[in-house]
Design an enzyme around this catalytic site. Structure first.
Site, PDB file in Angstrom:
ATOM      1  NE  ARG A   1      -3.873  -1.996   0.597  1.00 18.29           N
ATOM      2  CZ  ARG A   1      -4.050  -3.280   0.136  1.00 18.29           C
ATOM      3  NH1 ARG A   1      -2.920  -3.975  -0.727  1.00 18.29           N
ATOM      4  NH2 ARG A   1      -4.871  -4.103   0.345  1.00 18.29           N
TER       5      ARG A   1
ATOM      6  CB  SER B   1      -9.314  -0.161   4.459  1.00 16.06           C
ATOM      7  OG  SER B   1      -9.792  -1.028   3.847  1.00 16.06           O
TER       8      SER B   1
ATOM      9  CD  GLU C   1      -5.825   2.090   2.758  1.00 14.74           C
ATOM     10  OE1 GLU C   1      -5.386   1.148   3.379  1.00 14.74           O
ATOM     11  OE2 GLU C   1      -6.949   2.061   2.120  1.00 14.74           O
TER      12      GLU C   1
END
Ligand code: NAP
Length: 344
Positions: free
Chosen positions: A163, A236, A334
């Site tokens: 990520r 998320s 995130e």
């Protein structure tokens, strides 16, 4: 260029104040003009907006210029079993997956249903069900924001991680113009996660995988559909923590039963942030006024309507503190934060 444009409607959360200035970018030339113009205005801050699905905007908004990438185009070429496609940054990511799957090419079928634009895909190296976009990226065409010249970056230069990428680490360095993917023509779909295997029959096609992934995401409120009554989120809200084996063992010792843990090639262990949140006492469906935790997924913070970004940040801090106090793990948010610092 328009003054004072409300940004809430450009985000999936539906939160946030206005941009001082806002412009739609339909082609590369508009982008260079916009950046040059801002440079001439005492280097006014510029934010590049994609699909807004991973974005939290402050209630005060953004005192700069927002450039909304709306460039379009998918240029397909075939070469020795590989299907190459150069996709303009403003294309919707899931439309690209649908197109690739309809051509029976493999490599991004597990990334079905991820919201946002194609230009945003490399930024956090989107991943799902064991597949990452980094594995099929051949080139990323960028505009260097310092020289205002175009450059081609290969996958190595993008410094992809879990990520993560150079675009995330140096957010003001490049604007992504297009992404070139290399897919396997008539290739086998990638099915690695047991959760996905369980809902697929033998020998699934890439189209079968796409249908199954979208159905799983729908069940977890991770699929954005117009008619969906579920409140919207930014996907998320926290990344899955990656810890040493010793830390994972210490956390596991604090709970009854098994803790999900996934060993990584580098010897560390990936933990499931959603599981930690629930075990820290925050159940799915938990509410703090107009915001809350999704009733279908503990990792998604949702806005039920009538709230503010301040409400969302209060909730994020509450979740963060609960996990830290229970397990000693500091969850890392995130999304991209605009007009405010990353919370906690
Ligand atoms: P889950 O089943 O609740 O599991 C929690 C986490 O454990 C997942 O995030 C996943 O990490 C990891 N995990 C589960 N099974 C695994 C396996 N067999 N091997 C290695 N790691 C495993 O997960 P979920 O939240 O419902 O999400 C399911 C999948 O959809 C995940 O892959 C997730 O990343 C993906 N997803 C992606 C996005 C996004 O890109 N923004 C948003 C929503 C969901 P990983 O996340 O590293 O796979």
């Amino acid at each position: 260029m328009k003054p004072s444009v409300a940004l809430a409607r450009f985000t999936t959360l539906g939160l946030g104040g206005p941009a001082a200035l806002f412009a739609e970018i339909e082609e590369g030339g508009d982008l260079v003009s916009g950046l040059e113009w801002a440079r001439g205005k005492n280097s006014m801050p510029v934010f590049i907006l994609g699909g807004g699905s991973n974005l939290v905007v402050s209630d005060e908004g953004f005192a700069g210029l927002v450039l909304h990438m709306r460039t379009r185009g998918r240029d397909f070429k075939e070469n020795a079993g590989e299907l190459r496609v150069e996709v303009a940054a403003g294309e919707t990511w899931d439309d690209v997956v649908a197109d690739v799957v309809s051509r029976d090419a493999a490599g991004i079928e597990c990334l079905s249903g991820i919201p946002g634009s194609a230009g945003a895909a490399p930024v956090q190296n989107i991943g799902a069900y064991g597949q990452e976009v980094a594995s099929v990226i051949r080139q990323v065409r960028v505009l260097d924001r310092i020289s205002l010249r175009e450059r081609q970056l290969d996958a190595t230069a993008c410094c992809f991680g879990y990520r993560d990428s150079i675009f995330k680490r140096e957010p003001d360095r490049f604007v992504i113009l297009s992404v070139t993917l290399g897919l396997a023509k008539a290739g086998r779909p990638s099915v690695r996660y047991p959760e996905l295997m369980a809902v697929l029959g033998d020998n699934p096609s890439v189209a079968d995988v796409r249908i199954a992934v979208r159905a799983l995401r729908r069940k977890k409120a991770m699929l954005i559909e117009e008619a969906d009554p579920e409140p919207r989120s930014a996907g998320s809200f926290f990344t899955n923590p990656i810890v040493t084996t010793a830390v994972a063992d210490a956390i596991a010792a604090r709970v009854d039963g098994d803790m999900p843990r996934y060993p990584l090639p580098d010897g560390r262990v990936k933990l499931a942030a959603g599981w930690l949140i629930e075990r820290a006492g925050i159940a799915k469906g938990f509410r703090m006024g107009p915001v809350g935790v999704s009733s279908k997924h503990a990792l998604a913070l949702v806005h039920h309507g009538g709230g503010t970004t301040a409400d969302l940040l209060r909730l994020a801090r509450h979740v963060h503190a609960a996990v830290r106090d229970r397990f000693g793990v500091a969850l890392v948010p995130e999304p991209v934060f605009l007009g405010l610092d990353r919370p906690t």
